[in-house]
Scaffold this active site. Structure first.
Site, PDB file in Angstrom:
ATOM      1  N   CYS A 155     -15.715  -7.295   8.325  1.00 58.70           N
ATOM      2  CA  CYS A 155     -16.827  -8.332   7.785  1.00 58.70           C
ATOM      3  C   CYS A 155     -16.163  -9.428   7.738  1.00 58.70           C
ATOM      4  O   CYS A 155     -16.026  -9.961   6.685  1.00 58.70           O
ATOM      5  CB  CYS A 155     -17.366  -7.611   6.509  1.00 58.70           C
ATOM      6  N   SER A 176      -6.719 -27.761  -3.882  1.00 54.30           N
ATOM      7  CA  SER A 176      -8.030 -27.225  -4.010  1.00 54.30           C
ATOM      8  C   SER A 176      -9.126 -28.475  -4.555  1.00 54.30           C
ATOM      9  O   SER A 176     -10.115 -28.481  -3.894  1.00 54.30           O
ATOM     10  CB  SER A 176      -8.123 -26.234  -5.162  1.00 54.30           C
ATOM     11  N   ARG A 185       0.750  -1.188  -0.156  1.00 50.75           N
ATOM     12  CA  ARG A 185      -0.023   0.089  -0.259  1.00 50.75           C
ATOM     13  C   ARG A 185       0.660   1.205  -0.058  1.00 50.75           C
ATOM     14  O   ARG A 185       0.328   2.283   0.046  1.00 50.75           O
ATOM     15  CB  ARG A 185      -0.961  -0.072   1.178  1.00 50.75           C
ATOM     16  N   TYR A 238       0.166 -23.050  -5.801  1.00 53.38           N
ATOM     17  CA  TYR A 238      -0.457 -22.599  -7.043  1.00 53.38           C
ATOM     18  C   TYR A 238       0.846 -21.914  -7.929  1.00 53.38           C
ATOM     19  O   TYR A 238       0.535 -20.846  -8.654  1.00 53.38           O
ATOM     20  CB  TYR A 238      -1.222 -21.646  -6.965  1.00 53.38           C
ATOM     21  N   CYS A 258     -26.458  -1.817   6.723  1.00 59.91           N
ATOM     22  CA  CYS A 258     -26.221  -2.908   6.338  1.00 59.91           C
ATOM     23  C   CYS A 258     -27.514  -3.844   6.337  1.00 59.91           C
ATOM     24  O   CYS A 258     -27.965  -3.993   7.352  1.00 59.91           O
ATOM     25  CB  CYS A 258     -25.171  -3.844   7.040  1.00 59.91           C
ATOM     26  N   GLN A 261      -3.850 -16.498  -2.604  1.00 58.76           N
ATOM     27  CA  GLN A 261      -3.455 -17.850  -2.202  1.00 58.76           C
ATOM     28  C   GLN A 261      -3.164 -17.721  -0.691  1.00 58.76           C
ATOM     29  O   GLN A 261      -3.009 -18.936  -0.013  1.00 58.76           O
ATOM     30  CB  GLN A 261      -2.830 -18.637  -2.945  1.00 58.76           C
ATOM     31  N   TYR A 312     -10.335  -9.169 -11.347  1.00 62.05           N
ATOM     32  CA  TYR A 312      -9.970  -8.849 -10.024  1.00 62.05           C
ATOM     33  C   TYR A 312      -8.676  -8.028 -10.147  1.00 62.05           C
ATOM     34  O   TYR A 312      -8.664  -6.952  -9.724  1.00 62.05           O
ATOM     35  CB  TYR A 312      -9.878  -9.802  -8.956  1.00 62.05           C
ATOM     36  N   GLU A 347      -0.568  -8.860  -5.179  1.00 66.38           N
ATOM     37  CA  GLU A 347      -2.145  -9.230  -5.424  1.00 66.38           C
ATOM     38  C   GLU A 347      -2.035 -10.717  -5.856  1.00 66.38           C
ATOM     39  O   GLU A 347      -3.016 -11.508  -5.407  1.00 66.38           O
ATOM     40  CB  GLU A 347      -2.880  -8.387  -6.544  1.00 66.38           C
ATOM     41  N   ASP A 371     -12.748  -9.047  -5.079  1.00 69.40           N
ATOM     42  CA  ASP A 371     -12.232 -10.341  -4.742  1.00 69.40           C
ATOM     43  C   ASP A 371     -13.207 -11.075  -3.488  1.00 69.40           C
ATOM     44  O   ASP A 371     -14.310 -10.611  -3.349  1.00 69.40           O
ATOM     45  CB  ASP A 371     -10.899 -10.243  -3.979  1.00 69.40           C
TER      46      ASP A 371
HETATM   47  N1  ADE Z   1      -6.069  -8.724  -0.365  1.00 66.53           N
HETATM   48  C1  ADE Z   1      -6.117  -8.699  -1.628  1.00 66.53           C
HETATM   49  N2  ADE Z   1      -5.509  -7.563  -1.919  1.00 66.53           N
HETATM   50  C2  ADE Z   1      -5.111  -7.036  -0.556  1.00 66.53           C
HETATM   51  C3  ADE Z   1      -4.532  -5.639  -0.493  1.00 66.53           C
HETATM   52  N3  ADE Z   1      -4.203  -4.623  -1.367  1.00 66.53           N
HETATM   53  N4  ADE Z   1      -4.418  -5.302   0.828  1.00 66.53           N
HETATM   54  C4  ADE Z   1      -4.970  -6.381   1.873  1.00 66.53           C
HETATM   55  N5  ADE Z   1      -5.331  -7.582   1.636  1.00 66.53           N
HETATM   56  C5  ADE Z   1      -5.684  -8.040   0.267  1.00 66.53           C
END
Ligand code: ADE
Length: 351
Positions: A190, A297, A23, A80, A207, A40, A118, A35, A136
């Site tokens: 959530c 899976s 981030r 994966y 909600c 996974q 996604y 991502e 997601d």
């Molecule tokens: N799961 C998928 N993308 C995410 C993100 N950017 N930050 C935290 N958890 C995630």
């Protein structure tokens, strides 16, 4: 279907967001790596993988040029593996067709191998602030609850409807923050499995699931087909400090990874000794190890295992008569060079 007033979401995110390494960057390559890993594996487990991967492969061209064994080793434990192979395919395309510059439009990103709606939405919004949703599992759950959506959320038609609702509520000038906030709300408040922390939710009074007392019953997910069970016998064939390994086939489950000798069916020590004897191999010792399971899976491996101690002559016979693809490698090379799937984690201490 329209989401309720989401005005409290962004201030909540600004106050409550976890500080996560992906981030703090706008680099589409870093965001992409994070991502794919996050699809996974849990956030806490991803962090060390993320740093190690980017240290070794800091940009798209480094990924495009990485030798396959090294790439598998960097991904070892994440599972994966086809995902990282697809990443390398995409990296080669970016290197060749885009001069190593990550494409900057949603459609170009979506067209890359291994990138679905996604991931394309996540990269387009987080890196370039483009107003695309990133829906997601977390976001599906949040949205299904906000809307009291009673259909199977994984059905393609449901996903389409829920995605449309998320997109319609997205503030176009704060696309990235909104997507992160929806993911964060799903990941920290959530929560799945019937334990949402509604008392901490900025949207609780909006909600619809909560109003109807349905928050723990949603989302609806159709039960997955039961997994096929495969019984296996694993042999840790040891000669001194060397262990027999082979590379799995280039396609299919755990493609291209390394493994000890293993075969279908559960055998006893006596049967193992007899089977080796049929190949002209006389072990110094056959010791049963613990049984182990690994869940994929769609498949479960139920394994029995034996440590088989060999002298050098019998080790040579193993490579000649038991399986010509086996080779003996010292234990430290398994640490440094050969990617071993975590399906065999229980037996790693014996290698
Ligand atoms: N799961 C998928 N993308 C995410 C993100 N950017 N930050 C935290 N958890 C995630």
């Amino acid at each position: 279907m329209q989401l309720p007033d989401m005005a409290r979401l962004l201030p909540w995110y600004e106050q409550n967001a976890r500080k996560l390494p992906w981030r703090e960057t706008r680099d589409p390559y870093c965001i992409w790596v994070s991502e794919i890993m996050l699809q996974q594996t849990r956030v806490e487990a991803v962090i060390p993988y993320y740093h190690r991967f980017l240290e070794r492969l800091p940009d798209v061209c480094a990924l495009a040029d990485c030798p396959e064994d090294e790439l598998m080793k960097l991904w070892e434990g994440l599972g994966y593996y086809s995902r990282v192979r697809n990443m390398q395919k995409a990296a080669k395309i970016i290197k060749q067709q885009y001069g190593g510059q990550f494409p900057r439009t949603f459609d170009e990103i979506l067209a890359l191998p291994g990138i679905g709606e996604y991931t394309a939405g996540a990269i387009a919004s987080f890196a370039f602030d483009l107003p695309y949703p990133a829906v997601d599992g977390n976001v599906l759950r949040v949205t299904a609850r906000l809307l009291a959506f009673g259909e199977d959320v994984l059905a393609p038609a449901s996903k389409k409807q829920l995605t449309a609702a998320v997109a319609a509520a997205q503030p176009k000038e704060r696309a990235a923050c909104y997507n992160q906030a929806m993911i964060e709300l799903g990941a920290t408040v959530c929560l799945p499995n019937g334990v949402p922390k509604c008392e901490s939710c900025p949207l609780a009074d909006r909600c619809f699931a909560r109003q109807k007392g349905m928050e723990t019953a949603l989302p609806v997910r159709k039960k997955a087909a039961p997994r096929r069970v495969e019984e296996r016998t694993v042999l840790i064939l040891r000669a001194g400090d060397r262990i027999a390994l082979r590379q799995r086939p280039a396609t299919g489950l755990l493609a291209g990874l390394y493994e000890p000798f293993a075969y279908l069916g559960k055998q006893t020590a006596t049967q193992v000794t007899a089977m080796l004897g049929d190949c002209g191999i006389v072990p110094l010792r056959v010791t049963p190890l613990e049984e182990a399971r690994h869940i994929f899976s769609h498949l479960e491996w139920h394994m029995v295992a034996f440590e088989v101690i060999l002298d050098d002559e019998n080790a040579a016979t193993v490579c000649k008569n038991l399986d010509k693809t086996l080779f003996f490698a010292p234990g430290y090379e398994i640490d440094s060079t050969y990617a071993l799937p975590s399906a065999y984690a229980a037996y790693r201490p014996y290698m």
